[in-house]
Design a protein around this motif. Structure first.
Motif, PDB file in Angstrom:
ATOM      1  N   UNK A 204      21.563  13.858   5.164  1.00 44.81           N
ATOM      2  CA  UNK A 204      21.091  15.613   5.177  1.00 44.81           C
ATOM      3  C   UNK A 204      19.568  15.431   5.477  1.00 44.81           C
ATOM      4  N   UNK A 205      18.922  15.010   4.358  1.00 43.85           N
ATOM      5  CA  UNK A 205      18.153  15.724   4.227  1.00 43.85           C
ATOM      6  C   UNK A 205      16.636  14.176   4.703  1.00 43.85           C
ATOM      7  N   UNK A 206      17.321  13.790   5.550  1.00 51.57           N
ATOM      8  CA  UNK A 206      15.945  12.892   5.870  1.00 51.57           C
ATOM      9  C   UNK A 206      15.690  14.182   7.022  1.00 51.57           C
ATOM     10  N   UNK A 207      16.343  15.167   7.612  1.00 50.22           N
ATOM     11  CA  UNK A 207      15.045  15.421   8.538  1.00 50.22           C
ATOM     12  C   UNK A 207      14.181  17.066   8.004  1.00 50.22           C
ATOM     13  N   UNK A 208      14.637  16.866   7.341  1.00 45.85           N
ATOM     14  CA  UNK A 208      14.071  18.085   5.703  1.00 45.85           C
ATOM     15  C   UNK A 208      13.151  17.582   5.004  1.00 45.85           C
ATOM     16  N   UNK A 209      12.136  15.895   5.170  1.00 49.77           N
ATOM     17  CA  UNK A 209      11.711  15.987   3.876  1.00 49.77           C
ATOM     18  C   UNK A 209      10.622  16.485   3.110  1.00 49.77           C
ATOM     19  N   UNK A 210      10.085  17.361   4.100  1.00 44.96           N
ATOM     20  CA  UNK A 210       8.741  18.233   3.742  1.00 44.96           C
ATOM     21  C   UNK A 210       9.641  19.461   3.030  1.00 44.96           C
ATOM     22  N   UNK A 211      11.011  20.024   3.316  1.00 44.46           N
ATOM     23  CA  UNK A 211      11.300  20.617   2.799  1.00 44.46           C
ATOM     24  C   UNK A 211      11.788  20.757   0.883  1.00 44.46           C
ATOM     25  N   UNK A 212      12.426  19.953   1.234  1.00 46.24           N
ATOM     26  CA  UNK A 212      13.530  19.228   0.032  1.00 46.24           C
ATOM     27  C   UNK A 212      12.752  18.883  -1.003  1.00 46.24           C
ATOM     28  N   UNK A 213      11.093  17.844  -0.427  1.00 43.52           N
ATOM     29  CA  UNK A 213      10.739  16.937  -1.603  1.00 43.52           C
ATOM     30  C   UNK A 213       9.286  17.273  -1.475  1.00 43.52           C
ATOM     31  N   UNK A 214       8.945  17.386  -0.072  1.00 43.94           N
ATOM     32  CA  UNK A 214       6.731  17.924  -0.735  1.00 43.94           C
ATOM     33  C   UNK A 214       6.867  19.280  -1.326  1.00 43.94           C
TER      34      UNK A 214
ATOM     35  N   UNK B 196       1.161  -1.276  -0.133  1.00 47.19           N
ATOM     36  CA  UNK B 196      -0.157  -0.125  -0.658  1.00 47.19           C
ATOM     37  C   UNK B 196       0.869   1.507   0.087  1.00 47.19           C
ATOM     38  N   UNK B 197       0.829   2.281  -1.445  1.00 50.31           N
ATOM     39  CA  UNK B 197       1.582   3.383  -1.486  1.00 50.31           C
ATOM     40  C   UNK B 197       0.710   4.766  -0.624  1.00 50.31           C
ATOM     41  N   UNK B 198       1.233   5.193   0.095  1.00 40.47           N
ATOM     42  CA  UNK B 198       0.805   6.656   0.195  1.00 40.47           C
ATOM     43  C   UNK B 198       2.131   7.523   0.672  1.00 40.47           C
ATOM     44  N   UNK B 199       1.121   9.561   0.740  1.00 32.31           N
ATOM     45  CA  UNK B 199       2.196   9.997   1.019  1.00 32.31           C
ATOM     46  C   UNK B 199       3.170   9.996   2.827  1.00 32.31           C
ATOM     47  N   UNK B 200       4.094  10.442   2.422  1.00 36.26           N
ATOM     48  CA  UNK B 200       4.811  10.330   4.202  1.00 36.26           C
ATOM     49  C   UNK B 200       4.183  11.354   4.878  1.00 36.26           C
ATOM     50  N   UNK B 201       4.203  11.155   5.675  1.00 32.13           N
ATOM     51  CA  UNK B 201       3.685  11.721   6.919  1.00 32.13           C
ATOM     52  C   UNK B 201       5.416  11.679   7.950  1.00 32.13           C
ATOM     53  N   UNK B 202       5.014  13.238   9.055  1.00 35.38           N
ATOM     54  CA  UNK B 202       5.663  12.778   9.850  1.00 35.38           C
ATOM     55  C   UNK B 202       6.637  11.486  10.643  1.00 35.38           C
ATOM     56  N   UNK B 203       5.029  10.953  11.254  1.00 34.49           N
ATOM     57  CA  UNK B 203       5.368   9.992  12.551  1.00 34.49           C
ATOM     58  C   UNK B 203       6.233   9.244  11.784  1.00 34.49           C
ATOM     59  N   UNK B 204       6.798   9.595  10.352  1.00 34.08           N
ATOM     60  CA  UNK B 204       7.497   7.824   8.997  1.00 34.08           C
ATOM     61  C   UNK B 204       8.301   8.359   9.082  1.00 34.08           C
ATOM     62  N   UNK B 205       9.094   9.466   9.790  1.00 36.82           N
ATOM     63  CA  UNK B 205      10.754   9.461   9.138  1.00 36.82           C
ATOM     64  C   UNK B 205      12.017   8.996  10.205  1.00 36.82           C
ATOM     65  N   UNK B 206      10.979   8.486  11.791  1.00 39.90           N
ATOM     66  CA  UNK B 206      12.183   7.061  12.163  1.00 39.90           C
ATOM     67  C   UNK B 206      12.056   5.537  11.741  1.00 39.90           C
ATOM     68  N   UNK B 207      11.408   5.855  11.231  1.00 41.01           N
ATOM     69  CA  UNK B 207      11.156   4.639  10.017  1.00 41.01           C
ATOM     70  C   UNK B 207      11.548   4.562   8.857  1.00 41.01           C
TER      71      UNK B 207
END
Length: 160
Positions: A39-49, A4-15
């Motif tokens: 270094x992009x992981x803490x900034x998923x929303x900024x860099x990707x979304x 099941x593919x879905x959009x990233x959520x903040x709660x996914x970061x550690x996983x």
């Protein structure tokens, strides 16, 4: 087993960060080798979304099984980043499903070209890109790794 593919959520970061580390260690890519970065992981929303791209996660059996992102390069081109499938779920077509979802999303967002890279020792990724119609652009030696850069024209990909 389905993905099941879905959009990233903040709660996914550690996983997703753990998935990234597991998958790179599996192919011998480690911090400090010139290829590894996170270094992009803490900034998923900024860099990707929020930049006009996308970041997707795939769940199977109530677990994080796959992920992948789209990082805009320019108005026509987007880079596929962080395409990963957990070792427990590899060889089930999840990488292809995630890449197809990213390609469809890129086309829907109006991009006409995909770019990406992988290392020569990532045989499964190289085979996946080849099966999906990517072409090699160049190779570069980075530390002990040979990085292969590729591209795919999206004009033939229909947006879902």
């Amino acid at each position: 087993m389905s993905l099941r593919i879905r959009r990233y959520r903040w709660s996914d970061l550690d996983g997703i960060y753990a998935l990234h580390q597991i998958c790179l260690a599996q192919v011998g890519i480690v911090p400090g080798d010139g290829v590894y970065y996170d270094d992009d992981f803490p900034r998923i929303h900024q860099i990707y979304l929020s930049s006009g791209g996308e970041f997707l996660v795939g769940e199977a059996d109530s677990r994080l099984a796959a992920m992948g992102g789209l990082r805009p390069i320019d108005v026509h081109t987007v880079e596929v980043c962080r395409l990963r499938v957990h070792p427990d779920f590899q060889r089930r077509g999840f990488g292809a499903r995630m890449l197809q979802a990213l390609e469809g999303r890129a086309a829907m967002l109006g991009f006409t070209k995909l770019r990406g890279d992988t290392t020569i020792n990532q045989d499964a990724a190289l085979a996946l890109y080849e099966r999906q119609g990517w072409r090699e652009l160049s190779r570069q030696q980075v530390g002990d790794h040979t990085v292969i850069y590729g591209e795919k024209d999206l004009t033939s990909v229909l947006a879902p």
